[in-house]
Design a protein around this motif. Sequence first.
Motif, PDB file in Angstrom:
ATOM      1  N   MET B   1       0.855  -1.206   0.000  1.00 16.21           N
ATOM      2  CA  MET B   1       0.000   0.000   0.000  1.00 16.21           C
ATOM      3  C   MET B   1       0.886   1.249   0.000  1.00 16.21           C
ATOM      4  O   MET B   1       1.824   1.341   0.759  1.00 16.21           O
ATOM      5  CB  MET B   1      -0.884  -0.011   1.248  1.00 16.21           C
ATOM      6  N   PRO B   2       0.585   2.164  -0.885  1.00 12.24           N
ATOM      7  CA  PRO B   2       1.391   3.398  -0.931  1.00 12.24           C
ATOM      8  C   PRO B   2       1.254   4.205   0.355  1.00 12.24           C
ATOM      9  O   PRO B   2       0.377   3.952   1.167  1.00 12.24           O
ATOM     10  CB  PRO B   2       0.800   4.155  -2.109  1.00 12.24           C
ATOM     11  N   ARG B   3       2.104   5.169   0.490  1.00 14.09           N
ATOM     12  CA  ARG B   3       2.134   6.074   1.641  1.00 14.09           C
ATOM     13  C   ARG B   3       2.373   5.324   2.942  1.00 14.09           C
ATOM     14  O   ARG B   3       1.717   5.569   3.957  1.00 14.09           O
ATOM     15  CB  ARG B   3       0.839   6.887   1.734  1.00 14.09           C
ATOM     16  N   PHE B   6       3.637   7.485   5.935  1.00 12.80           N
ATOM     17  CA  PHE B   6       2.528   8.288   6.448  1.00 12.80           C
ATOM     18  C   PHE B   6       1.626   7.422   7.320  1.00 12.80           C
ATOM     19  O   PHE B   6       1.242   7.795   8.433  1.00 12.80           O
ATOM     20  CB  PHE B   6       1.764   8.874   5.265  1.00 12.80           C
ATOM     21  N   GLN B   7       1.320   6.219   6.810  1.00 10.97           N
ATOM     22  CA  GLN B   7       0.442   5.318   7.556  1.00 10.97           C
ATOM     23  C   GLN B   7       1.072   4.962   8.905  1.00 10.97           C
ATOM     24  O   GLN B   7       0.389   4.927   9.921  1.00 10.97           O
ATOM     25  CB  GLN B   7       0.178   4.044   6.733  1.00 10.97           C
ATOM     26  N   LEU B  10       0.665   7.778  11.263  1.00 13.30           N
ATOM     27  CA  LEU B  10      -0.715   7.847  11.772  1.00 13.30           C
ATOM     28  C   LEU B  10      -0.938   6.798  12.858  1.00 13.30           C
ATOM     29  O   LEU B  10      -1.524   7.085  13.909  1.00 13.30           O
ATOM     30  CB  LEU B  10      -1.706   7.637  10.635  1.00 13.30           C
ATOM     31  N   ALA B  72      -0.631  16.750   4.061  1.00 13.14           N
ATOM     32  CA  ALA B  72      -1.918  17.234   3.545  1.00 13.14           C
ATOM     33  C   ALA B  72      -2.970  16.126   3.524  1.00 13.14           C
ATOM     34  O   ALA B  72      -3.437  15.711   2.480  1.00 13.14           O
ATOM     35  CB  ALA B  72      -1.744  17.819   2.153  1.00 13.14           C
ATOM     36  N   VAL B  74      -6.312  13.975   3.601  1.00 11.56           N
ATOM     37  CA  VAL B  74      -7.719  14.204   3.242  1.00 11.56           C
ATOM     38  C   VAL B  74      -8.516  12.979   3.655  1.00 11.56           C
ATOM     39  O   VAL B  74      -7.964  11.957   4.036  1.00 11.56           O
ATOM     40  CB  VAL B  74      -7.904  14.441   1.727  1.00 11.56           C
ATOM     41  N   ARG B  76     -10.326  10.021   5.131  1.00  9.01           N
ATOM     42  CA  ARG B  76     -10.217   9.327   6.417  1.00  9.01           C
ATOM     43  C   ARG B  76      -8.960   9.744   7.177  1.00  9.01           C
ATOM     44  O   ARG B  76      -8.962   9.780   8.396  1.00  9.01           O
ATOM     45  CB  ARG B  76     -10.297   7.809   6.232  1.00  9.01           C
ATOM     46  N   ASP B  77      -7.891  10.076   6.436  1.00  7.20           N
ATOM     47  CA  ASP B  77      -6.678  10.533   7.113  1.00  7.20           C
ATOM     48  C   ASP B  77      -6.926  11.870   7.808  1.00  7.20           C
ATOM     49  O   ASP B  77      -6.479  12.097   8.923  1.00  7.20           O
ATOM     50  CB  ASP B  77      -5.537  10.697   6.099  1.00  7.20           C
TER      51      ASP B  77
ATOM     52  N   PHE C 263     -13.643  15.162  -0.123  1.00  7.57           N
ATOM     53  CA  PHE C 263     -12.334  15.214   0.523  1.00  7.57           C
ATOM     54  C   PHE C 263     -12.390  15.101   2.050  1.00  7.57           C
ATOM     55  O   PHE C 263     -11.363  15.130   2.710  1.00  7.57           O
ATOM     56  CB  PHE C 263     -11.580  16.470   0.105  1.00  7.57           C
ATOM     57  N   GLU C 272     -12.211   7.060  -1.433  1.00  8.40           N
ATOM     58  CA  GLU C 272     -11.413   7.383  -0.259  1.00  8.40           C
ATOM     59  C   GLU C 272      -9.970   6.899  -0.439  1.00  8.40           C
ATOM     60  O   GLU C 272      -9.015   7.613  -0.152  1.00  8.40           O
ATOM     61  CB  GLU C 272     -12.035   6.762   0.988  1.00  8.40           C
ATOM     62  N   ARG C 278      -4.019   6.024  -1.119  1.00  7.91           N
ATOM     63  CA  ARG C 278      -3.833   4.603  -0.800  1.00  7.91           C
ATOM     64  C   ARG C 278      -4.196   3.736  -1.991  1.00  7.91           C
ATOM     65  O   ARG C 278      -4.375   2.544  -1.860  1.00  7.91           O
ATOM     66  CB  ARG C 278      -4.731   4.186   0.366  1.00  7.91           C
TER      67      ARG C 278
END
Lengths: 313, 232, 280
Positions: B1-3, B6-7, B10, B72, B74, B76-77, C263, C272, C278
């Motif tokens: 999974m990308p990011r 970041f994940q 979180l 940045a 958006v 659910r994050d 967003f 999402e 993701r």
Amino acid sequence: MAVNAEQRGPSGEGMWQRESRARHFRERAIKIVLAACAYVSVLTTFGIVFVLLFETVNFFREVSIVEFFTSTTWSAAFANPQFGILVLASGTLLTTLIAIAVALPVGLLAAIFLSEYASPGLRRWLKPALEILAGVPTIVYGYFALTFVTPLLRETILPSMTIFNALSAGLVMGVMIIPTIASVSEDAIHAVPRSLREGAYALGATKRETATRIVLPAALSGIVAATILGISRAVGETMIVAVAAGNLAQLTANPLESVQTMTAFIVQVASGDTPTGSLTYNTIFAVGSTLFVMTLILNIVSYVFVRRFREAY
Amino acid sequence: MPRETFQRELDQLVEEVVELGREVESSLGTMVEALQGQDGEIAKREIGVDSRFKERGAEIDEECMVLQARQAPVARDLRLVYTVQAVTNHLVRAGTLCEHICHAIVETGGADQDSDLSATLSEMARGARSLFGEGLDVFESRDIDRARDLEAADDKVDLLYSEAMNLVVNPNKEESGSPEWRVRAALMVHYLERIADHGVDVGGRTVFLVTGERMESAMRQYRERRIDSDED
Amino acid sequence: MSEVSGERSGIGRDQGDQPSPAPKTEALGMKTENLSAFYGAFKAVTDVDMEIRPNKVTALIGPSGCGKSTFIRCLNRMHEVVPNAYAEGCVKLGDRDIYARDTDPVTVRRRIGMVFQKPNPFSKSIYENVAWGARINGYRGDMDELVERSLKRAALWDEVKDKLKKSGFDLSGGQQQRLVIARTLAVEPEVILMDEPASALDPVSTQKIEDTMAELKERYTVVIVTHNMQQAARISDYTGFFYIEHMNDPGRLWEFDETDKIFSSPNRKETEDYVTGRFG
């Protein structure tokens, strides 16, 4: 050849250098071969130019350069020869003008049609077909002019025309260079990015408005280059004029009469039994030089034009 | 999974929040113990926790701000970062109230008390603590079905609140306790009610985190859904 | 034409008013019904129903190859410019079906302008770039004034007012793109379609284009395709998410909602996943 893990490290340095040297040698070798080929063609060109200039200088030792450019008579083969290049140049100019008058509009319109209006399928076979025309030997065009176009014109609208004349030769020469102009122009028009056309369409422009007012100006440099290429071919064209234009060296603007072009003169002298080193023999080099300078100027003009007006799109 | 980075950030953020919450919960446990025994010594242990919680809360806030600036977030994050900030605020505030209560216990250590009111206070404290813990559980597990139960539990605390207030206003004639204690008790009742509310709010924030909807409308939906499923 | 124009007159409308402050002008909205787009036998987009609200910015987002660019090109019949490409379904500008048999695509494109990904100024002067479109559409008013007004609305006037005779190619990429926007505005369309207008530009130019867009919606309906989700979030009022569920399927409009909703809490998981990065 592969450098595996064991060979790495300090002991691997030697390996690297040896391989690097071998590769370096191959790189140099290929570069030398390529350069040699390039220089051969350049040297050949210089050789030709040198011979031309050398023989031309010989010619001007015996003939005044002023006479050459001002006399209105050309009688190279006669007892008391006169060398007025204007006579031959006028023949070349006349046939070339006629040819361009035919080829430019037809070629350009053909290019616009091929690029803007023809379906991809049609374009796919029409463009190669057009280019085949360029592959027809020019001697065929010459006899086509002499045995078909001239009789046709004489029987229909121009009975006063001589058998050998500038008009037929020029017309057929025009047909001959249509593919050149059409093909090169088409490439230039086709190279105009689609985004430019779409930009015009997006403003509510019609297809015609887009083609004539956005696409053509953008392709102008390419079209000019195509035209100059066509002119160069017409100026340098030999067989058609030698066969159909009459080889009569006279200063005239009347397309219905016989003329001799510079190229036709060279053919005439070169194919005859003129002794090497004679004055008549040397004239072909003088004429050749003139021709060379003319085409050179055309090429430079085209180069400058293309550079100055090139569109970044 | 990308990011992935970041994940991970979180996930770590959520861990820190839960950790902070558990510490507050444990302070609340001590508070309940102190309240039940009216034991100033036990209560003393929790004096000073507030500034520690506030510091931790400020750290989490800062991490949230950095995450927003760099990533940045958006959808659910974004909801997660927003929820983390809000939940942290609830946790820290509950911690502050906990310390206030412990203070009150310490200061009224030897004072006369109203045993009925005292008992109600203890019960309320237990209710508030368990509500707070459950709210935190909901946040940790994101099991929003359990968020429904929080409101029912809160209703119970509210009931105790009314009862306690009633006792404050209409004291038992025999042993009404000292006036000072009575005032403190009134404050403690209020604090406990607030702690319970913070617990409910943590659950409500979690509902928003998961569904993107505010607690009230989400609750309405859940109630309706339950009726529907009962009919099936 | 007159049926399409609705309450507004033709090209010279509100001629003479000052470009700034721009008074709000009612533009027409658009609507697609069961819109599908094809390249020959290949179906690129299927069954899009979308309502594009007037005087709003609608952003179209989604992974590469999901059909959003194809879709936006259907909105002004630009799609069919590509050989063998065609569209099925209904696209309305106001109440008028722009795919109706008797509608000329050329008039459609005058009413619905388009700005492309790569700046494509014509090989003409800056002045002529702006004036050309208006001229071929028969504009008879004060051309100098129109050019100035259009350049001002595109926020380019101050940068080019002293070199209007220079070639459009002399401008930077960002300026070229604003020149293209000015050129589009000069034709006074109802709707402006933008296909990734800032994707080839640096951040400062991008910001200027985005600022321009906020003003454009005062007078026009704006639809923009963008790969930059933050850009969509910043500038748009509505967002449509295009998505392809399985390989070789045509693209679909997966979710369409107010940008705030997309967003903050979109309804569908794929949306999402995409907006949070993701995806995949």
